[in-house]
Scaffold this active site. Structure first.
Site, PDB file in Angstrom:
ATOM      1  N   SER A 184      -0.994 -36.526 -30.661  1.00  0.00           N
ATOM      2  CA  SER A 184      -2.057 -35.802 -29.959  1.00  0.00           C
ATOM      3  C   SER A 184      -2.266 -34.370 -30.434  1.00  0.00           C
ATOM      4  O   SER A 184      -3.223 -33.718 -29.993  1.00  0.00           O
ATOM      5  CB  SER A 184      -1.798 -35.804 -28.453  1.00  0.00           C
ATOM      6  N   LYS A 241      -0.850 -27.414 -27.697  1.00  0.00           N
ATOM      7  CA  LYS A 241      -1.080 -28.855 -27.548  1.00  0.00           C
ATOM      8  C   LYS A 241       0.218 -29.593 -27.801  1.00  0.00           C
ATOM      9  O   LYS A 241       0.934 -29.310 -28.763  1.00  0.00           O
ATOM     10  CB  LYS A 241      -2.136 -29.352 -28.540  1.00  0.00           C
ATOM     11  N   GLY A 268       2.285 -33.344 -28.359  1.00  0.00           N
ATOM     12  CA  GLY A 268       2.067 -34.617 -29.044  1.00  0.00           C
ATOM     13  C   GLY A 268       3.293 -35.484 -28.873  1.00  0.00           C
ATOM     14  O   GLY A 268       4.410 -34.975 -28.755  1.00  0.00           O
TER      15      GLY A 268
END
Length: 265
Positions: free
Chosen positions: A67, A206, A208
């Site tokens: 991600s 972010k 992941g």
């Protein structure tokens, strides 16, 4: 004046050389070894290019983007007018997903923040693989396999990989807006990437989670703005159990405190 310019030139090239040839940082290493973790972290200053690294070899190793690709994917989707802003809606089709936060209507902002795979699969179908290949070449983003790829899973199935060092290079260019995207695209990305804001610092990040690998790989990438500088970070870990995912953020915070980038909360 000449002496001053010479000093600045030497200082710049010394910091650049340091960034290009970082050494293993014992303090950062201790954050991993004390918990028996296998992983890497790279911290790099925008102002001085000073770079701290744990596990130099792993920092160059490629792993599935998972991600973290949503950073690049969001910019591409905005530029291609697949989405228009952070409020672009995604209608849930009623399919029940294991991650509860996906089981509802989404916006681009919520989809990014909860890593909603089905939302970004809709985006991927609309963008298309030829367009992605064009942007990856333009941005020099990661490594994408040749041949026929699954348009809705290539960032999840190891077809697209990236290293921690490459994450840092990419994030710096996102921050500096050097890629050929509209300012409005960057503005929207910044709005949905912001995860923490205080009077002293702001974090854009972010997560992941690459579940196709064994062990799984957990990512945490982004940057932290302080009053003095902006520091970019890229961390990945071998994740044996789901309950270890929280260590991504935990280690990052400890690393930022250790390097006095921001005070301990």
């Amino acid at each position: 004046m000449l002496k001053r310019l010479l000093s600045l030139f030497i200082a710049f090239h010394a910091s650049f050389a340091f960034a290009q040839n970082p050494v293993e940082d014992r303090g950062l290493s201790s954050l991993f070894t004390e918990q028996g973790l296998n992983g890497t972290i790279v911290l790099s200053s925008l102002k001085t290019q000073q770079t701290y690294v744990h596990n130099l070899q792993r920092a160059d190793k490629h792993f599935t983007t998972a991600s973290t690709f949503k950073i690049a994917n969001t910019l591409i989707a905005l530029e291609e007018n697949v989405v228009t802003d952070q409020n672009t809606p995604f209608k849930w089709n009623g399919h029940h997903y294991e991650i509860g936060s996906w089981n509802q209507d989404q916006t681009l902002k919520s989809a990014f923040q909860v890593s909603c795979v089905w939302c970004y699969q809709i985006i991927a179908e609309r963008v298309g693989m030829p367009t992605y290949r064009h942007y990856f070449k333009t941005m020099n983003y990661g490594k994408l396999k040749d041949g026929l790829l699954d348009t809705t899973r290539f960032w999840l199935d190891s077809s697209l990989t990236i290293s921690a060092n490459e994450q840092i290079d990419f994030l710096k260019q996102v921050y500096d807006r050097t890629f050929p995207f509209k300012d409005s695209s960057y503005d929207t990305l910044n709005a949905i990437m912001q995860v923490e804001r205080t009077p002293d610092h702001t974090i854009y990040a972010k997560t992941g989670w690459a579940t196709n690998a064994h062990p799984n790989i957990g990512w945490y990438v982004g940057w932290v703005e302080t009053k003095e500088d902006t520091w970019f970070f890229a961390l990945n870990l071998d994740i044996e159990k789901m309950d270890k995912l929280s260590l991504r953020k935990d280690i990052l915070r400890k690393a930022l405190f250790l390097k006095q980038i921001y005070p301990k909360q």
